[in-house]
Scaffold this active site. Structure first.
Site, PDB file in Angstrom:
ATOM      1  N   ASP A   8      14.840   8.127   3.438  1.00  0.00           N
ATOM      2  CA  ASP A   8      14.321   6.634   3.146  1.00  0.00           C
ATOM      3  C   ASP A   8      15.959   6.397   2.464  1.00  0.00           C
ATOM      4  N   ILE A  17      15.454   3.836   8.362  1.00  0.00           N
ATOM      5  CA  ILE A  17      14.502   3.923   9.564  1.00  0.00           C
ATOM      6  C   ILE A  17      14.891   3.385  11.104  1.00  0.00           C
ATOM      7  N   GLU A  53      11.721  -4.235   3.334  1.00  0.00           N
ATOM      8  CA  GLU A  53      12.063  -4.097   2.360  1.00  0.00           C
ATOM      9  C   GLU A  53      10.418  -5.725   1.408  1.00  0.00           C
ATOM     10  N   THR A 102       0.067  -5.796   3.698  1.00  0.00           N
ATOM     11  CA  THR A 102      -0.217  -6.247   2.808  1.00  0.00           C
ATOM     12  C   THR A 102      -1.284  -7.829   3.556  1.00  0.00           C
ATOM     13  N   ASP A 103      -2.058  -7.826   2.751  1.00  0.00           N
ATOM     14  CA  ASP A 103      -2.614  -9.411   2.741  1.00  0.00           C
ATOM     15  C   ASP A 103      -1.721 -10.369   2.412  1.00  0.00           C
ATOM     16  N   GLU A 104      -1.080 -10.378   2.398  1.00  0.00           N
ATOM     17  CA  GLU A 104      -0.095 -11.620   2.575  1.00  0.00           C
ATOM     18  C   GLU A 104       0.129 -12.180   3.813  1.00  0.00           C
ATOM     19  N   TYR A 157       9.032 -12.877   4.521  1.00  0.00           N
ATOM     20  CA  TYR A 157       8.102 -11.748   4.183  1.00  0.00           C
ATOM     21  C   TYR A 157       7.558 -11.446   4.768  1.00  0.00           C
ATOM     22  N   LYS A 177       5.939  -8.828   8.256  1.00  0.00           N
ATOM     23  CA  LYS A 177       5.256  -7.955   8.170  1.00  0.00           C
ATOM     24  C   LYS A 177       3.618  -8.500   9.584  1.00  0.00           C
ATOM     25  N   ASN A 196      -1.906  -6.506  -4.046  1.00  0.00           N
ATOM     26  CA  ASN A 196      -1.053  -6.437  -4.897  1.00  0.00           C
ATOM     27  C   ASN A 196      -1.634  -4.773  -5.578  1.00  0.00           C
ATOM     28  N   LYS A 223       9.091  -7.047 -10.266  1.00  0.00           N
ATOM     29  CA  LYS A 223       7.381  -7.925  -9.569  1.00  0.00           C
ATOM     30  C   LYS A 223       6.794  -8.239 -10.692  1.00  0.00           C
ATOM     31  N   PRO A 270       8.777 -15.881 -17.448  1.00  0.00           N
ATOM     32  CA  PRO A 270       8.956 -16.958 -16.317  1.00  0.00           C
ATOM     33  C   PRO A 270       7.580 -17.023 -15.179  1.00  0.00           C
ATOM     34  N   ARG A 315      -4.545 -13.405  -7.909  1.00  0.00           N
ATOM     35  CA  ARG A 315      -3.573 -12.087  -6.806  1.00  0.00           C
ATOM     36  C   ARG A 315      -4.788 -11.182  -7.040  1.00  0.00           C
ATOM     37  N   ASN A 324      -2.055 -15.761 -12.449  1.00  0.00           N
ATOM     38  CA  ASN A 324      -0.857 -14.998 -13.177  1.00  0.00           C
ATOM     39  C   ASN A 324      -0.779 -14.860 -14.856  1.00  0.00           C
TER      40      ASN A 324
HETATM   41  P1  NAD Z   1       9.220  -0.952  -2.358  1.00  0.00           P
HETATM   42  O1  NAD Z   1      10.396  -2.847  -2.369  1.00  0.00           O
HETATM   43  O2  NAD Z   1       9.471  -0.436  -3.665  1.00  0.00           O
HETATM   44  O3  NAD Z   1       9.817   0.059  -1.719  1.00  0.00           O
HETATM   45  C1  NAD Z   1      10.630   0.191  -0.384  1.00  0.00           C
HETATM   46  C2  NAD Z   1      11.166   0.826  -0.185  1.00  0.00           C
HETATM   47  O4  NAD Z   1      11.386   1.831   1.144  1.00  0.00           O
HETATM   48  C3  NAD Z   1      12.594   1.982  -0.641  1.00  0.00           C
HETATM   49  O5  NAD Z   1      12.549   2.630  -1.486  1.00  0.00           O
HETATM   50  C4  NAD Z   1      13.718   1.562   0.046  1.00  0.00           C
HETATM   51  O6  NAD Z   1      14.728   2.299  -0.628  1.00  0.00           O
HETATM   52  C5  NAD Z   1      12.845   1.440   1.162  1.00  0.00           C
HETATM   53  N1  NAD Z   1      13.384   1.429   2.449  1.00  0.00           N
HETATM   54  C6  NAD Z   1      13.629   0.072   2.234  1.00  0.00           C
HETATM   55  N2  NAD Z   1      14.461  -0.248   3.626  1.00  0.00           N
HETATM   56  C7  NAD Z   1      14.684   0.339   4.201  1.00  0.00           C
HETATM   57  C8  NAD Z   1      14.662   1.189   5.715  1.00  0.00           C
HETATM   58  N3  NAD Z   1      15.928   0.218   6.379  1.00  0.00           N
HETATM   59  N4  NAD Z   1      14.791   2.164   5.639  1.00  0.00           N
HETATM   60  C9  NAD Z   1      14.689   3.180   4.858  1.00  0.00           C
HETATM   61  N5  NAD Z   1      13.521   3.663   3.843  1.00  0.00           N
HETATM   62  C10 NAD Z   1      14.347   1.517   3.563  1.00  0.00           C
HETATM   63  O7  NAD Z   1       7.981  -1.233  -2.147  1.00  0.00           O
HETATM   64  P2  NAD Z   1       6.657  -1.023  -2.398  1.00  0.00           P
HETATM   65  O8  NAD Z   1       6.268  -2.286  -3.082  1.00  0.00           O
HETATM   66  O9  NAD Z   1       6.629   0.307  -2.724  1.00  0.00           O
HETATM   67  O10 NAD Z   1       5.572  -1.080  -0.884  1.00  0.00           O
HETATM   68  C11 NAD Z   1       5.452   0.224   0.135  1.00  0.00           C
HETATM   69  C12 NAD Z   1       4.957  -0.705   0.976  1.00  0.00           C
HETATM   70  O11 NAD Z   1       3.649  -0.903   1.152  1.00  0.00           O
HETATM   71  C13 NAD Z   1       5.326  -1.539   1.835  1.00  0.00           C
HETATM   72  O12 NAD Z   1       5.963  -1.640   3.274  1.00  0.00           O
HETATM   73  C14 NAD Z   1       4.517  -3.465   1.665  1.00  0.00           C
HETATM   74  O13 NAD Z   1       5.054  -4.111   2.905  1.00  0.00           O
HETATM   75  C15 NAD Z   1       3.558  -2.865   1.251  1.00  0.00           C
HETATM   76  N6  NAD Z   1       2.831  -3.654   0.620  1.00  0.00           N
HETATM   77  C16 NAD Z   1       3.053  -3.601  -1.004  1.00  0.00           C
HETATM   78  C17 NAD Z   1       1.919  -4.080  -1.518  1.00  0.00           C
HETATM   79  C18 NAD Z   1       2.582  -3.924  -3.584  1.00  0.00           C
HETATM   80  O14 NAD Z   1       1.870  -5.031  -4.161  1.00  0.00           O
HETATM   81  N7  NAD Z   1       4.011  -3.355  -3.816  1.00  0.00           N
HETATM   82  C19 NAD Z   1       1.132  -4.464  -1.469  1.00  0.00           C
HETATM   83  C20 NAD Z   1       0.642  -4.010  -0.256  1.00  0.00           C
HETATM   84  C21 NAD Z   1       1.222  -3.581   0.501  1.00  0.00           C
HETATM   85  O1  DAU Z   2      -0.505  -8.847  -1.978  1.00  0.00           O
HETATM   86  C1  DAU Z   2       0.599  -7.729  -1.595  1.00  0.00           C
HETATM   87  C2  DAU Z   2       2.046  -8.290  -2.078  1.00  0.00           C
HETATM   88  O2  DAU Z   2       2.185  -7.957  -2.904  1.00  0.00           O
HETATM   89  C3  DAU Z   2       2.707  -7.187  -1.992  1.00  0.00           C
HETATM   90  O3  DAU Z   2       3.167  -7.336  -0.221  1.00  0.00           O
HETATM   91  C4  DAU Z   2       4.041  -7.617  -1.776  1.00  0.00           C
HETATM   92  O4  DAU Z   2       5.231  -6.423  -1.468  1.00  0.00           O
HETATM   93  C5  DAU Z   2       3.943  -7.258  -3.466  1.00  0.00           C
HETATM   94  O5  DAU Z   2       5.711  -8.155  -3.546  1.00  0.00           O
HETATM   95  C6  DAU Z   2       3.761  -8.521  -3.863  1.00  0.00           C
HETATM   96  O6  DAU Z   2       3.904 -10.353  -3.921  1.00  0.00           O
HETATM   97  P1  DAU Z   2       3.589 -10.870  -4.916  1.00  0.00           P
HETATM   98  O7  DAU Z   2       4.723 -11.786  -4.163  1.00  0.00           O
HETATM   99  O8  DAU Z   2       2.476 -11.637  -4.896  1.00  0.00           O
HETATM  100  O9  DAU Z   2       4.121 -10.002  -5.964  1.00  0.00           O
HETATM  101  P2  DAU Z   2       5.476 -10.380  -6.930  1.00  0.00           P
HETATM  102  O10 DAU Z   2       5.033  -9.731  -8.170  1.00  0.00           O
HETATM  103  O11 DAU Z   2       6.313 -10.898  -6.744  1.00  0.00           O
HETATM  104  O12 DAU Z   2       4.329 -11.736  -7.732  1.00  0.00           O
HETATM  105  C7  DAU Z   2       3.086 -11.816  -8.208  1.00  0.00           C
HETATM  106  C8  DAU Z   2       2.735 -13.430  -8.976  1.00  0.00           C
HETATM  107  O13 DAU Z   2       3.705 -13.995  -9.645  1.00  0.00           O
HETATM  108  C9  DAU Z   2       2.297 -14.244  -7.295  1.00  0.00           C
HETATM  109  O14 DAU Z   2       1.723 -15.704  -7.197  1.00  0.00           O
HETATM  110  C10 DAU Z   2       4.544 -15.063  -8.052  1.00  0.00           C
HETATM  111  C11 DAU Z   2       4.616 -15.037  -9.550  1.00  0.00           C
HETATM  112  N1  DAU Z   2       5.703 -14.311 -10.299  1.00  0.00           N
HETATM  113  C12 DAU Z   2       5.860 -13.771 -10.179  1.00  0.00           C
HETATM  114  C13 DAU Z   2       7.337 -13.103 -10.703  1.00  0.00           C
HETATM  115  C14 DAU Z   2       8.515 -12.231 -10.091  1.00  0.00           C
HETATM  116  C15 DAU Z   2       5.140 -15.304 -11.347  1.00  0.00           C
HETATM  117  O15 DAU Z   2       4.649 -16.546 -11.969  1.00  0.00           O
HETATM  118  N2  DAU Z   2       6.482 -15.135 -12.232  1.00  0.00           N
HETATM  119  C16 DAU Z   2       7.389 -13.963 -11.753  1.00  0.00           C
HETATM  120  O16 DAU Z   2       9.104 -13.987 -12.396  1.00  0.00           O
END
Ligand code: NAD
Ligand code: DAU
Length: 375
Positions: A36, A63, A87, A136-138, A162, A166, A191, A201, A217, A226, A261
Site C-alpha cells: 500500500d 503498485i 483512487e 465497481t458497479d460504476e 473514476y 476502473k 456501494n 464517503k 450536504p 445506491r 441518498n
Molecule cells: P480506499 O480509497 O479506502 O483505499 C484505497 C487504498 O489503496 C488506500 O489504502 C491507498 O493508500 C491505496 N492506494 C492508492 N493508490 C495506491 C498506489 N498507487 N499504490 C499502492 N496503494 C495505493 O478504497 P476502498 O473504498 O477500500 O476501495 C477498494 C477497491 O474497491 C477500489 O478498487 C474500489 O474501486 C473498489 N470498490 C469500492 C467500493 C466502495 O464502496 N468503497 C465499491 C466497489 C468497489
Molecule cells: O458504487 C460503488 C462505488 O461506491 C465505489 O466504486 C466508489 O469507490 C465509492 O466511493 C462509492 O461511490 P459513490 O459516489 O456512490 O459514493 P459516495 O459515498 O461518494 O456517494 C454516495 C452517494 O451520496 C452519491 O450519490 C453521492 C451522494 N453524496 C455523497 C457525499 C460524499 C451526497 O449527497 N453528499 C455527500 O457529501
C-alpha cells in the site's frame, strides 16, 4: 485452488483492511502481504490488529513499482494477487482525474505485467495462481428508476473519471487473461458500508458531521439511488470468486438493497437521535451535536449543488455469484448500518486521527520506520 499466499494491494484502505482481517481470521495458516502506498486514504491504524502477526507483512510501496512487485511475487512465493489499490472517490476524480489514471489504469497495468513476468514467463506452471481485480458497479453507468438492474453482460458506460479509470482497468485484466492466459477474475461490487471507511464517503461523513454538529450536504435533490452491501459480505464474495470462480469471468457482488441518498441520510439521523436519547454519555462526548440538545439530527440536512455528471441510480443483479458460487449476503442493510454507526462511535480515535494533520507523526511514533523494501 490452493491459494494460500496472498498479495493484497490497497490493504490499508477501507475494503482492503476489512479483507485482511477477514482472510487472516478465516485462513490462519495463510500468508498475507499487504502492499500500500499509504495515500490519504490508506491508514495503518486499520491494520493495527494484525501487526506482529507472523503470517502478515506490510510493504509501503506504489503498485506502479513493477520491479518491487516482481520481487515480492518471487520471494514471497505469492499465488494470489487481490487487487484493491485505487483512487476511489468520485468527487476527487472530478476535481483532479490524473492520480486516478496513474493508479487505477497504469498501476493495474504494472501489476499485470509483473504477474505475467513472474507467473507466466519465469514460473514452471501458471496453474494455481490467480489475479483477482476488485472493481465497481460504476463501470456500467447510470440507471433510470425503472430500468432493469445491471448484470455482467450490461454494456460499460462509465460516467465519471473514476468510473472510466476502473472500466479501463477491467478491460486490461480481461485482455491479460484472453491474450496471455493469465488466470484472472473480476468482481464488480455495489456501494460498501462498514468499519474503516474514510470519512469523505457518504455514511461516515454524515455520521461524523452529526456528531460534530456540522451540516449534512445532500447533493442535488437527494433522490439518487445506491445499492448497499456490508463490507464483510463483499469480502465473502471475493473469497468465493477467488477460490471457486471461473478464470476469465466477471461476477457482480451486491445485496439488492437500494436506497435513495436522502432516505439513507434520514436513517442515519434517526438512528443517532435514538442512540443519543438512550445514552447520556453521548451527549457529554459530542456536545455540538443537535441530538445533545434534544433536537433532531435531520435539522442539519442541507441540499447543496449536485455532483457534476451525478449517476442517478446503481443497482446490481447478483444472480450469477448466487447461483454459481452460493453467495448470499449475511447482513441486512438496517443491521449493517447499526453495526457501522456503533463501530464509529467505539473508534473515535480512529476517525479523529484520519481527520487530523498530525496523523503522519502518530503513525511514525506507533510503527517506527516503514518497510520500503521487498527483501
Ligand atoms: P480506499 O480509497 O479506502 O483505499 C484505497 C487504498 O489503496 C488506500 O489504502 C491507498 O493508500 C491505496 N492506494 C492508492 N493508490 C495506491 C498506489 N498507487 N499504490 C499502492 N496503494 C495505493 O478504497 P476502498 O473504498 O477500500 O476501495 C477498494 C477497491 O474497491 C477500489 O478498487 C474500489 O474501486 C473498489 N470498490 C469500492 C467500493 C466502495 O464502496 N468503497 C465499491 C466497489 C468497489
Ligand atoms: O458504487 C460503488 C462505488 O461506491 C465505489 O466504486 C466508489 O469507490 C465509492 O466511493 C462509492 O461511490 P459513490 O459516489 O456512490 O459514493 P459516495 O459515498 O461518494 O456517494 C454516495 C452517494 O451520496 C452519491 O450519490 C453521492 C451522494 N453524496 C455523497 C457525499 C460524499 C451526497 O449527497 N453528499 C455527500 O457529501
Amino acid at each position: 485452488m490452493a491459494l494460500d499466499r496472498l498479495l493484497v494491494t490497497g490493504g490499508a484502505g477501507f475494503i482492503g483492511a476489512n479483507f485482511v482481517h477477514y482472510w487472516l481470521a478465516r485462513h490462519p495458516g495463510h500468508r498475507v502481504v499487504v502492499l500500500d502506498a499509504l495515500t490519504y486514504a490508506g491508514n495503518l491504524a486499520s491494520l493495527e490488529p494484525v501487526r506482529g502477526c507472523e503470517n502478515y507483512r506490510f510493504v509501503h510501496a506504489n503498485i506502479g513499482d513493477e520491479t518491487l512487485v516482481e520481487d515480492i511475487l518471487r520471494r514471497e512465493e505469492i499465488n494470489a494477487i487481490v487487487h484493491f489499490a485505487a483512487e476511489s472517490h468520485v468527487d476527487r476524480s472530478i476535481l483532479g482525474p490524473d492520480p486516478f489514471l496513474h493508479t487505477n489504469i497504469m498501476g493495474t497495468h504494472a501489476l499485470l505485467k509483473a504477474a505475467k513476468k513472474v507467473w507466466l514467463e519465469e514460473g514452471e506452471s501458471a496453474s494455481d495462481r490467480r489475479f483477482h481485480h476488485v472493481s465497481t458497479d460504476e463501470v456500467y453507468g447510470s440507471l433510470d428508476f425503472n430500468d432493469e438492474r445491471f448484470s455482467e453482460s450490461s454494456p460499460y458506460r462509465p460516467n465519471s473519471p473514476y468510473a472510466a479509470s476502473k472500466a479501463c482497468a477491467d478491460h486490461l485484466v480481461r485482455a491479460w487473461h484472453h491474450t496471455y492466459g493469465l488466470d484472472a477474475t473480476i468482481s464488480n461490487c455495489s456501494n460498501n458500508l462498514g468499519p474503516f471507511q474514510f470519512p469523505e464517503k457518504l455514511i461516515p461523513l454524515m455520521l461524523i458531521n452529526i456528531l460534530l454538529g456540522r451540516e449534512l450536504p445532500v447533493y442535488g435533490d437527494g433522490r439518487h439511488v445506491r445499492d448497499w452491501l456490508y463490507v464483510e459480505d463483499h469480502c465473502r464474495g471475493i473469497e468465493l470468486v477467488l477460490e471457486r470462480g471461473r478464470g476469465g469471468e466477471t461476477y457482480n457482488i451486491g445485496a439488492n438493497a437500494e436506497r435513495s441518498n436522502l432516505d439513507l441520510v434520514h436513517a442515519v439521523c434517526r438512528a443517532m437521535d435514538a442512540l443519543f436519547s438512550a445514552d447520556p454519555g453521548l451527549r457529554r462526548r459530542f456536545p455540538d451535536s443537535p441530538a445533545a440538545a434534544g433536537r433532531e439530527c435531520s435539522d442539519l440536512i442541507r441540499f447543496v449543488a449536485d455532483r457534476p455528471g451525478h449517476d442517478r441510480r446503481y443497482a446490481l443483479d447478483a444472480g450469477k455469484i448466487r447461483s454459481e458460487l452460493g453467495f448470499a449476503p449475511a447482513h441486512a442493510l438496517d443491521t449493517a448500518l447499526a453495526r457501522t454507526l456503533h463501530w464509529y462511535l467505539d473508534h473515535e480515535d480512529w476517525w479523529r486521527a484520519v481527520m487530523d494533520h498530525s496523523y503522519a507523526d502518530w503513525v511514525k511514533r506507533l510503527y517506527g520506520p516503514l518497510d520500503r523494501t521487498a527483501g
